[in-house]
Design a protein around this motif. Structure first.
Motif, PDB file in Angstrom:
ATOM      1  N   THR A 186       2.558 -14.443  62.957  1.00 17.53           N
ATOM      2  CA  THR A 186       1.811 -15.568  62.362  1.00 17.53           C
ATOM      3  C   THR A 186       2.699 -16.303  61.361  1.00 17.53           C
ATOM      4  N   GLU A 187       3.445 -15.553  60.556  1.00 14.76           N
ATOM      5  CA  GLU A 187       4.335 -16.182  59.584  1.00 14.76           C
ATOM      6  C   GLU A 187       5.462 -16.942  60.297  1.00 14.76           C
ATOM      7  N   MET A 188       6.016 -16.326  61.358  1.00 14.72           N
ATOM      8  CA  MET A 188       7.092 -16.999  62.107  1.00 14.72           C
ATOM      9  C   MET A 188       6.562 -18.281  62.758  1.00 14.72           C
ATOM     10  N   ASN A 227      -5.010 -12.089  57.963  1.00 14.00           N
ATOM     11  CA  ASN A 227      -4.051 -10.980  58.126  1.00 14.00           C
ATOM     12  C   ASN A 227      -3.765 -10.318  56.778  1.00 14.00           C
ATOM     13  N   TRP A 228      -3.450 -11.155  55.785  1.00 16.59           N
ATOM     14  CA  TRP A 228      -3.055 -10.600  54.483  1.00 16.59           C
ATOM     15  C   TRP A 228      -4.235  -9.959  53.771  1.00 16.59           C
ATOM     16  N   GLU A 229      -5.440 -10.495  54.013  1.00 15.16           N
ATOM     17  CA  GLU A 229      -6.640  -9.874  53.435  1.00 15.16           C
ATOM     18  C   GLU A 229      -6.798  -8.455  53.992  1.00 15.16           C
ATOM     19  N   ARG A 275       9.705 -17.604  53.260  1.00 13.48           N
ATOM     20  CA  ARG A 275       9.863 -16.395  52.445  1.00 13.48           C
ATOM     21  C   ARG A 275       8.926 -15.288  52.951  1.00 13.48           C
ATOM     22  N   HIS A 276       7.708 -15.693  53.363  1.00 14.93           N
ATOM     23  CA  HIS A 276       6.740 -14.703  53.860  1.00 14.93           C
ATOM     24  C   HIS A 276       7.250 -14.006  55.129  1.00 14.93           C
ATOM     25  N   VAL A 277       8.026 -14.734  55.944  1.00 11.68           N
ATOM     26  CA  VAL A 277       8.572 -14.119  57.168  1.00 11.68           C
ATOM     27  C   VAL A 277       9.398 -12.884  56.781  1.00 11.68           C
ATOM     28  N   LYS A 314      -5.823 -17.643  60.103  1.00 12.61           N
ATOM     29  CA  LYS A 314      -5.307 -16.369  60.638  1.00 12.61           C
ATOM     30  C   LYS A 314      -4.359 -15.697  59.633  1.00 12.61           C
ATOM     31  N   ASP A 315      -3.463 -16.488  59.031  1.00 13.27           N
ATOM     32  CA  ASP A 315      -2.513 -15.950  58.063  1.00 13.27           C
ATOM     33  C   ASP A 315      -3.257 -15.301  56.885  1.00 13.27           C
ATOM     34  N   HIS A 316      -4.235 -16.028  56.371  1.00 17.43           N
ATOM     35  CA  HIS A 316      -5.031 -15.548  55.238  1.00 17.43           C
ATOM     36  C   HIS A 316      -5.772 -14.267  55.609  1.00 17.43           C
ATOM     37  N   GLU A 349      -0.364 -17.593  47.164  1.00 15.46           N
ATOM     38  CA  GLU A 349       0.137 -18.696  47.995  1.00 15.46           C
ATOM     39  C   GLU A 349      -0.734 -18.870  49.238  1.00 15.46           C
ATOM     40  N   GLU A 350      -1.178 -17.757  49.827  1.00 21.43           N
ATOM     41  CA  GLU A 350      -2.039 -17.861  51.016  1.00 21.43           C
ATOM     42  C   GLU A 350      -3.372 -18.532  50.674  1.00 21.43           C
ATOM     43  N   ASP A 351      -3.894 -18.237  49.494  1.00 22.70           N
ATOM     44  CA  ASP A 351      -5.137 -18.901  49.062  1.00 22.70           C
ATOM     45  C   ASP A 351      -4.919 -20.408  48.999  1.00 22.70           C
ATOM     46  N   HIS A 352      -3.808 -20.822  48.435  1.00 19.75           N
ATOM     47  CA  HIS A 352      -3.512 -22.257  48.344  1.00 19.75           C
ATOM     48  C   HIS A 352      -3.356 -22.874  49.735  1.00 19.75           C
ATOM     49  N   HIS A 353      -2.588 -22.197  50.603  1.00 21.18           N
ATOM     50  CA  HIS A 353      -2.348 -22.743  51.944  1.00 21.18           C
ATOM     51  C   HIS A 353      -3.669 -23.054  52.639  1.00 21.18           C
ATOM     52  N   LEU A 354      -4.596 -22.097  52.569  1.00 21.76           N
ATOM     53  CA  LEU A 354      -5.849 -22.272  53.307  1.00 21.76           C
ATOM     54  C   LEU A 354      -6.810 -23.231  52.598  1.00 21.76           C
TER      55      LEU A 354
HETATM   56 FE   LIG Z   1       2.109 -16.860  54.895  1.00 19.16          FE
END
Ligand SMILES: [Fe+2]
Ligand SMILES: [Fe+2]
Length: 213
Positions: free
Chosen positions: A32-34, A132-134, A65-67, A128-130, A161-166
Motif C-alpha cells: 500500500t505504501e509502495m 493497515n496502520w490502525e 519514508r513510510h515505504v 486502506k493505508d490508514h 501523518e496517516e491521519d492527515h493524509h486521510l
Molecule cells: Fe503511509
C-alpha cells in the motif's frame, strides 16, 4: 523394565509461523505504501489548486519514508520484504487501478475533473493505508517483547501523518465537489485550517463548514 519417569513434552511446533492474515497484512502494509508513492506522483499531475499540490507533495515525501518503515517492519516480523504473495498482488493491482483511473481522467476529463478524480483516488488509497496502520496499532498492543517494540515504534512514526493524509484529503474531495456543483465551498477545507488529526476532529471540521461559508 519400563521407564517410569515422566515423558518429556513433545517439542512445540515452530512458533515463528505467523497467522496467514497477519502475513497478508504485513505485505499489504508495504505494498500500500509502495503503491501510495505512485498514486501521489500521479495525483500531483492532476492537482490544479496550488495548496492541494503542495499538500500532496508533502504527503508524497512522507509516503516514501513510510515505504522504508514498512519494509523494515516486514523484515522484523521475519518475512522477506521482496517475496510475492497473492494478498500482495491484489493490493498492488488496487493501487495500479487508481493510477490508471487518474491517467484516464487526465486524458479525457477537464483539469477540474482530473483533480476531483485524483482527490477520490487519494482518499481510496489512504483509507486502506490508514486501516493497515490502525491494525498494526491493535497488534502492537497485543504483542510482547521486541516485536511489540518494533510495531509500536513504527506506528508512532506514521500515525499522525496517516491521519492527515486521510482526513485532510477527504476534506479536499468534499469541498472540491461542492465547488464543482456550484455550491459555496471552503477552500482550503476546514480539516486543513483546523489541523485535524483524529476522526472526532474530522467530524467537527465537517460540521463547522456551514458556519465558515
Ligand atoms: Fe503511509
Ligand atoms: Fe498515507
Amino acid at each position: 523394565m519400563p521407564n517410569k519417569t515422566k515423558a518429556a513434552p513433545a517439542p512445540r511446533a515452530a512458533t515463528n509461523k505467523l497467522p496467514d492474515g497477519l502475513t497478508d497484512l504485513m505485505y499489504q502494509l508495504l505494498e500500500t505504501e509502495m503503491g501510495g508513492v505512485q498514486v501521489y506522483r500521479t495525483a500531483i499531475q492532476c492537482a490544479v489548486h496550488d495548496d492541494l499540490r503542495e499538500e500532496w507533495n508533502e504527503y508524497l515525501m512522507q509516503t516514501e519514508r513510510h515505504v522504508g518503515i514498512a519494509r523494515d517492519l516486514v523484515a522484523a516480523m521475519g518475512l522477506d520484504p521482496d517475496a510475492e504473495t497473492p494478498a500482495r498482488t491484489l493490493c498492488r493491482h488496487n493501487g495500479q487501478s487508481l493510477v490508471k483511473l487518474m491517467m484516464e481522467a487526465l486524458a479525457i476529463g477537464t483539469p477540474a475533473q482530473a483533480q476531483l478524480t485524483a482527490a477520490e483516488c487519494v482518499v481510496a488509497a489512504e483509507t486502506k493505508d490508514h486501516a493497515n496502520w490502525e491494525l498494526i496499532g491493535l497488534l502492537a498492543k497485543k504483542s510482547e517483547g521486541a516485536i511489540a517494540g518494533a510495531l509500536g515504534a513504527a506506528v508512532e512514526q506514521v500515525e499522525n501523518e496517516e491521519d492527515h493524509h486521510l482526513y485532510h484529503t477527504q476534506g479536499w474531495a468534499r469541498e472540491l465537489w461542492a465547488e464543482a456543483m456550484g455550491l459555496p465551498a471552503v477552500l482550503p477545507p476546514p480539516e486543513e485550517t483546523q489541523d485535524v488529526d483524529t476522526a472526532k476532529e474530522a467530524a467537527d471540521a465537517k460540521e463547522s463548514r456551514d458556519a465558515l461559508i
